[in-house]
Design an enzyme around this catalytic site. Structure first.
Site, PDB file in Angstrom:
ATOM      1  N   ASP A  21       2.107 -14.609   9.293  1.00  0.00           N
ATOM      2  CA  ASP A  21       3.125 -14.009   8.423  1.00  0.00           C
ATOM      3  C   ASP A  21       4.473 -14.607   8.788  1.00  0.00           C
ATOM      4  O   ASP A  21       4.907 -14.530   9.949  1.00  0.00           O
ATOM      5  CB  ASP A  21       3.154 -12.489   8.592  1.00  0.00           C
ATOM      6  CG  ASP A  21       4.246 -11.848   7.758  1.00  0.00           C
ATOM      7  OD1 ASP A  21       4.175 -11.920   6.522  1.00  0.00           O
ATOM      8  OD2 ASP A  21       5.184 -11.273   8.362  1.00  0.00           O
TER       9      ASP A  21
ATOM     10  N   GLU B  83       0.651 -17.322   3.487  1.00  0.00           N
ATOM     11  CA  GLU B  83       0.989 -16.855   2.147  1.00  0.00           C
ATOM     12  C   GLU B  83       1.455 -18.030   1.293  1.00  0.00           C
ATOM     13  O   GLU B  83       2.121 -18.943   1.785  1.00  0.00           O
ATOM     14  CB  GLU B  83       2.093 -15.799   2.214  1.00  0.00           C
ATOM     15  CG  GLU B  83       1.671 -14.504   2.872  1.00  0.00           C
ATOM     16  CD  GLU B  83       2.830 -13.540   3.005  1.00  0.00           C
ATOM     17  OE1 GLU B  83       2.765 -12.441   2.443  1.00  0.00           O
ATOM     18  OE2 GLU B  83       3.812 -13.903   3.684  1.00  0.00           O
TER      19      GLU B  83
ATOM     20  N   CYS C  77      -2.072  -1.135   4.116  1.00  0.00           N
ATOM     21  CA  CYS C  77      -2.561  -0.746   5.441  1.00  0.00           C
ATOM     22  C   CYS C  77      -3.806  -1.571   5.762  1.00  0.00           C
ATOM     23  O   CYS C  77      -4.761  -1.602   4.981  1.00  0.00           O
ATOM     24  CB  CYS C  77      -2.881   0.744   5.483  1.00  0.00           C
ATOM     25  SG  CYS C  77      -3.623   1.285   7.046  1.00  0.00           S
TER      26      CYS C  77
ATOM     27  N   CYS D 222       1.007   4.026   8.113  1.00  0.00           N
ATOM     28  CA  CYS D 222       0.304   4.298   6.865  1.00  0.00           C
ATOM     29  C   CYS D 222       0.485   5.761   6.472  1.00  0.00           C
ATOM     30  O   CYS D 222       0.268   6.673   7.279  1.00  0.00           O
ATOM     31  CB  CYS D 222      -1.173   3.959   7.007  1.00  0.00           C
ATOM     32  SG  CYS D 222      -2.126   4.225   5.496  1.00  0.00           S
TER      33      CYS D 222
ATOM     34  N   ASP E 245       4.812  -6.799  10.942  1.00  0.00           N
ATOM     35  CA  ASP E 245       4.472  -8.202  10.736  1.00  0.00           C
ATOM     36  C   ASP E 245       3.034  -8.494  11.145  1.00  0.00           C
ATOM     37  O   ASP E 245       2.351  -9.308  10.501  1.00  0.00           O
ATOM     38  CB  ASP E 245       5.440  -9.105  11.505  1.00  0.00           C
ATOM     39  CG  ASP E 245       6.855  -9.038  10.954  1.00  0.00           C
ATOM     40  OD1 ASP E 245       7.004  -8.663   9.779  1.00  0.00           O
ATOM     41  OD2 ASP E 245       7.803  -9.369  11.693  1.00  0.00           O
TER      42      ASP E 245
END
Length: 424
Positions: free
Chosen positions: A183, A267, A334, A353, A363
């Protein structure tokens, strides 16, 4: 396998003048060729490399200064222009401004380039029309030279050799069961699904303070003055060191990730679009322009795209597959129960969550979701479960195979041998 070797040149005054002149000629050829292509497109016609190269040879009779630069250097400039126009579009290719563009030219004939080592710290290369040029021998060449590119950055000249190192691509990674999700963020440059944080400061407090003073001084300088050029040179010296530190960090992080994992999942971030200005137009001004500008600077400072490029380069030597997945909701989901709620992200670092109460670093939770989006199960340490096999992709170019259950873009990169041990 083709790889690059970059060295700093030590040119005398005559050689530096020739390099400046070669760069100016290449810039003129680029701009003239680009304008010709645009004019043809306005008429509905098409122009490519072959007729432009023929016209360049004829133009040397009317413009003798074109003959002062090597012919194959100018031909390479037209080839680069042709590739840029085909990939980006004729009207999207930028002009090469004398004030903003650093001189650069390439010698494509590797058989006409000779490289010798003349001492422990020095080497020399024989380049067409430049003769023997000295450079700092900072690393072994380890290969057959295919081409050489000369560039200037600041007050220094550099030469980059493209070499064929003779290494073969392994069919299997040294650790085929290892995979990791990464990430990228604005507070921490890279966070892995194992819980590792990779970051470092690129500018010291003293440099930041001096850079701010120089920028204030630059705003009071008259355009085109010697004082402005002097201030710009000092600013470029600081920003050049920052750029080197960022590139070094990305290269080291990418080498570690590629050596320890057969699959690295990122990503699919379009940083150019993400860092576009929000200023808008006079008729429709943008909103939160200053906040967006700060976010753009933070994204560019962390080097998101540079890290991806470094990973692709490192993956060639380890056999690692780089997978790109859809970034939607990775920071709001989550990892434990897959519940999506924006309020679960309590702060930049805390994730709690609202459905199951699972707590984790925000992260790290996002990195685990990124790894899951590529179809890999995450164990307690963040790697692949022993009962699952790594989904290896053939070494092809970028293709679309679906986007996170709908479409995840996968890029598999051939590579060479990696380390056998992993630091835990």
């Amino acid at each position: 396998m083709l790889s690059g070797r970059r060295y700093r040149l030590e040119l005398d005054a005559a050689q530096a003048g020739l390099c400046e002149m070669f760069g100016d000629v290449c810039r003129a050829v680029w701009n003239t060729g680009l304008e010709q292509r645009r004019e043809y497109r306005r008429r509905g016609a098409w122009m490519n490399y072959v007729p432009q190269a023929a016209e360049l040879a004829e133009a040397k009779e009317d413009f003798p200064w074109l003959a002062e630069a090597p012919s194959h250097v100018l031909q390479q400039t037209l080839r680069d222009l042709d590739r840029a126009c085909r990939e980006h579009g004729t009207f999207r290719v930028r002009w090469r401004s004398k004030a903003r563009w650093s001189p650069s030219f390439r010698f494509p004939a590797g058989n006409r380039i000779m490289v010798e080592r003349i001492g422990r710290r020095w080497g020399r290369a024989k380049l067409p029309k430049l003769g023997w040029v000295r450079f700092r021998w900072s690393r072994p060449l380890d290969g057959v030279v295919r081409s050489a590119t000369v560039t200037r950055r600041g007050r220094h000249w550099f030469v980059s050799f493209l070499v064929e190192d003779g290494r073969a691509t392994p069919e299997r990674h040294a650790m085929p069961q290892a995979a990791v999700g990464v990430d990228r963020g604005v507070r921490i440059a890279a966070t892995t699904s194992d819980g590792d944080f990779h970051d470092r400061p690129y500018v010291t407090p003293g440099e930041a303070k001096r850079l701010r003073r120089l920028q204030q001084r630059l705003s009071r300088c008259e355009r085109g003055s010697n004082r402005r050029r002097s201030v710009l040179a000092k600013i470029n010296a600081i920003t050049g060191r920052v750029r080197d530190r960022r590139a070094d960090f990305c290269a080291q992080t990418a080498a570690e990730l590629a050596a320890c994992n057969a699959v690295v999942v990122l990503e699919d971030l379009r940083t150019r679009s993400m860092t576009a200005s929000a200023a808008g137009t006079v008729e429709e001004p943008g909103r939160n322009v200053r906040q967006k500008a700060g976010l753009n600077r933070a994204i560019l400072d962390k080097g998101w795209h540079l890290l991806e490029l470094a990973l692709r380069n490192a993956a060639r030597t380890t056999g690692t597959a780089v997978v790109l997945v859809n970034p939607a909701y990775t920071s709001q989901t989550c990892h434990a129960c897959k519940h999506v709620d924006p309020t679960s992200r309590e702060s930049q670092a805390a994730f709690g969550c609202t459905a199951c109460g699972h707590r984790d670093h925000a992260d790290v939770n996002a990195a685990k979701n990124i790894l899951n989006a590529a179809g890999h199960a995450v164990s307690g340490r963040g790697d692949l479960g022993t009962s699952r096999s790594v989904k290896r992709q053939p070494p092809v170019t970028r293709t679309r195979t679906g986007r996170s259950s709908r479409a995840a873009r996968v890029t598999a990169i051939p590579a060479c041998k990696g380390r056998e041990e992993v630091k835990r």
